[in-house]
Design a protein around this motif. Structure first.
Motif, PDB file in Angstrom:
ATOM      1  N   LEU A 157     -11.616 -10.824   8.814  1.00 40.65           N
ATOM      2  CA  LEU A 157     -12.359 -10.296   7.663  1.00 40.65           C
ATOM      3  C   LEU A 157     -11.758  -8.969   7.209  1.00 40.65           C
ATOM      4  O   LEU A 157     -11.549  -8.742   6.016  1.00 40.65           O
ATOM      5  CB  LEU A 157     -13.835 -10.128   8.038  1.00 40.65           C
ATOM      6  CG  LEU A 157     -14.746  -9.580   6.939  1.00 40.65           C
ATOM      7  CD1 LEU A 157     -14.879 -10.593   5.799  1.00 40.65           C
ATOM      8  CD2 LEU A 157     -16.130  -9.239   7.489  1.00 40.65           C
ATOM      9  N   PHE A 158     -11.459  -8.102   8.178  1.00 39.90           N
ATOM     10  CA  PHE A 158     -10.849  -6.801   7.860  1.00 39.90           C
ATOM     11  C   PHE A 158      -9.534  -6.991   7.106  1.00 39.90           C
ATOM     12  O   PHE A 158      -9.248  -6.296   6.132  1.00 39.90           O
ATOM     13  CB  PHE A 158     -10.574  -5.993   9.135  1.00 39.90           C
ATOM     14  CG  PHE A 158     -11.792  -5.366   9.733  1.00 39.90           C
ATOM     15  CD1 PHE A 158     -12.963  -5.233   9.006  1.00 39.90           C
ATOM     16  CD2 PHE A 158     -11.766  -4.892  11.040  1.00 39.90           C
ATOM     17  CE1 PHE A 158     -14.090  -4.647   9.565  1.00 39.90           C
ATOM     18  CE2 PHE A 158     -12.888  -4.308  11.607  1.00 39.90           C
ATOM     19  CZ  PHE A 158     -14.048  -4.193  10.875  1.00 39.90           C
ATOM     20  N   ALA A 159      -8.732  -7.937   7.586  1.00 43.53           N
ATOM     21  CA  ALA A 159      -7.428  -8.185   6.962  1.00 43.53           C
ATOM     22  C   ALA A 159      -7.617  -8.598   5.508  1.00 43.53           C
ATOM     23  O   ALA A 159      -6.934  -8.099   4.607  1.00 43.53           O
ATOM     24  CB  ALA A 159      -6.674  -9.255   7.736  1.00 43.53           C
ATOM     25  N   LYS A 160      -8.597  -9.511   5.289  1.00 43.86           N
ATOM     26  CA  LYS A 160      -8.829  -9.983   3.923  1.00 43.86           C
ATOM     27  C   LYS A 160      -9.403  -8.878   3.053  1.00 43.86           C
ATOM     28  O   LYS A 160      -9.054  -8.751   1.878  1.00 43.86           O
ATOM     29  CB  LYS A 160      -9.779 -11.188   3.941  1.00 43.86           C
ATOM     30  CG  LYS A 160      -9.078 -12.464   4.425  1.00 43.86           C
ATOM     31  CD  LYS A 160     -10.062 -13.588   4.681  1.00 43.86           C
ATOM     32  CE  LYS A 160      -9.346 -14.788   5.277  1.00 43.86           C
ATOM     33  NZ  LYS A 160     -10.252 -15.645   6.040  1.00 43.86           N
ATOM     34  N   LEU A 161     -10.310  -8.063   3.643  1.00 42.65           N
ATOM     35  CA  LEU A 161     -10.898  -6.960   2.886  1.00 42.65           C
ATOM     36  C   LEU A 161      -9.834  -5.931   2.516  1.00 42.65           C
ATOM     37  O   LEU A 161      -9.869  -5.339   1.438  1.00 42.65           O
ATOM     38  CB  LEU A 161     -12.011  -6.282   3.703  1.00 42.65           C
ATOM     39  CG  LEU A 161     -13.353  -7.004   3.770  1.00 42.65           C
ATOM     40  CD1 LEU A 161     -14.331  -6.228   4.654  1.00 42.65           C
ATOM     41  CD2 LEU A 161     -13.947  -7.197   2.382  1.00 42.65           C
ATOM     42  N   THR A 162      -8.883  -5.690   3.440  1.00 42.45           N
ATOM     43  CA  THR A 162      -7.850  -4.690   3.176  1.00 42.45           C
ATOM     44  C   THR A 162      -6.984  -5.111   2.000  1.00 42.45           C
ATOM     45  O   THR A 162      -6.772  -4.333   1.069  1.00 42.45           O
ATOM     46  CB  THR A 162      -6.959  -4.488   4.417  1.00 42.45           C
ATOM     47  OG1 THR A 162      -7.781  -4.431   5.559  1.00 42.45           O
ATOM     48  CG2 THR A 162      -6.164  -3.209   4.304  1.00 42.45           C
ATOM     49  N   ILE A 163      -6.514  -6.372   2.033  1.00 43.57           N
ATOM     50  CA  ILE A 163      -5.616  -6.815   0.967  1.00 43.57           C
ATOM     51  C   ILE A 163      -6.385  -7.033  -0.330  1.00 43.57           C
ATOM     52  O   ILE A 163      -5.983  -6.544  -1.399  1.00 43.57           O
ATOM     53  CB  ILE A 163      -4.816  -8.085   1.402  1.00 43.57           C
ATOM     54  CG1 ILE A 163      -3.827  -8.510   0.323  1.00 43.57           C
ATOM     55  CG2 ILE A 163      -5.705  -9.259   1.745  1.00 43.57           C
ATOM     56  CD1 ILE A 163      -2.608  -7.650   0.261  1.00 43.57           C
ATOM     57  N   GLY A 164      -7.544  -7.710  -0.250  1.00 41.38           N
ATOM     58  CA  GLY A 164      -8.332  -7.964  -1.452  1.00 41.38           C
ATOM     59  C   GLY A 164      -8.884  -6.675  -2.037  1.00 41.38           C
ATOM     60  O   GLY A 164      -8.802  -6.431  -3.245  1.00 41.38           O
ATOM     61  N   GLY A 165      -9.422  -5.828  -1.162  1.00 45.73           N
ATOM     62  CA  GLY A 165     -10.004  -4.564  -1.603  1.00 45.73           C
ATOM     63  C   GLY A 165      -8.975  -3.650  -2.239  1.00 45.73           C
ATOM     64  O   GLY A 165      -9.249  -2.997  -3.251  1.00 45.73           O
TER      65      GLY A 165
END
Lengths: 130, 132
Positions: free
Chosen positions: A105-113
């Motif tokens: 989730l963190f990985a996706k939030l980092t790139i998406g965010g």
């Protein structure tokens, strides 16, 4: 080093199947290095403002050009990505978020965010500065 | 890795100090995190100000950047960022430059670069703020 023992190396990048979390770790380091090289951009702007009208308008013209704006957009994305990655590290520092679910989730939030926030930032800049 | 007194070459004092073979313990890690937090807070304040000041007439930009509170935020940001840059790049160099001589030179160049960038930025902010 001369005379140093030939020690076995631990498995390196090419031996692992690429994963999102691993890519985010690599990108965190790359954005860090990019920001390191980008800080002089801010300092150049400050120095130009402190120096003379000609220097200031020269730097403004440079940063206002297409290449300059592209560079600044990239710089702001790197900054936001690195900042979000840093916040992720703060969470990990507490001992939380190491499970398979949270770290994905963190990985996706980092790139998406980082992409979303960069978009928002430049829309705001465009609205304010015209 | 046993810490039993019979097998360890370390004196009790060394063990208590907990600074390890690099003699700096967790200092590097801790400074990295503290400057990271400072960067985060300062950039949240400085970014809107820089966007506001950017692209204006020079006199306008100077008036904004020269305000004492703005100048202090920028000075703190420059100091914290350059410190963070230095210890971050130090790790990158230690990881990727295997030759000892090159590594030492790169580490020194890293120190020179970050201090030069930081000093130049701080000088510019001070000059603007002091009205030069």
């Amino acid at each position: 080093m001369a005379g140093a023992a030939e020690r076995p190396l631990s498995p390196h990048l090419q031996i692992y199947r690429p994963m999102l979390t691993m890519m985010m770790s690599i990108v965190h380091r790359i954005t860090g290095v990019a920001l390191y090289l980008g800080t002089p951009l801010l300092v150049a702007w400050l120095l130009a403002a402190a120096s003379s009208e000609q220097a200031f308008s020269f730097v403004n013209g440079l940063y206002g050009s297409w290449i300059g704006l592209l560079l600044l957009v990239g710089y702001s994305w790197a900054l936001i990505h690195h900042a979000l990655g840093g916040i992720r590290h703060f969470v990990w520092d507490t001992g939380a978020g190491f499970g398979p679910g949270p770290r994905e989730l963190f990985a996706k939030l980092t790139i998406g965010g980082s992409i979303a926030l960069t978009g928002v930032l430049w829309i705001v800049i465009w609205l304010v500065k015209g | 890795m046993s810490a039993s007194p019979g097998s360890s070459m370390r004196t009790p004092r060394r063990r208590v100090a907990g600074l390890g073979s690099a003699r700096s313990g967790t200092g590097h890690f801790w400074l990295q995190r503290v400057t990271a937090l400072a960067n985060l807070l300062l950039i949240l304040i400085a970014l809107p100000i820089v966007i506001w000041a950017a692209g204006q007439e020079q006199a306008q930009t100077l008036a904004i950047l020269g305000h004492p509170l703005v100048a202090i935020v920028l000075l703190l940001l420059i100091f914290s960022v350059c410190f963070h840059m230095r210890i971050g790049m130090q790790v990158v160099i230690e990881d990727y430059v295997p030759a000892e001589g090159m590594k030492v030179l790169a580490l020194i160049a890293n120190t020179f670069f970050t201090i030069a960038v930081g000093s130049a930025g701080a000088f510019a902010v001070l000059k603007i703020s002091f009205g030069g």
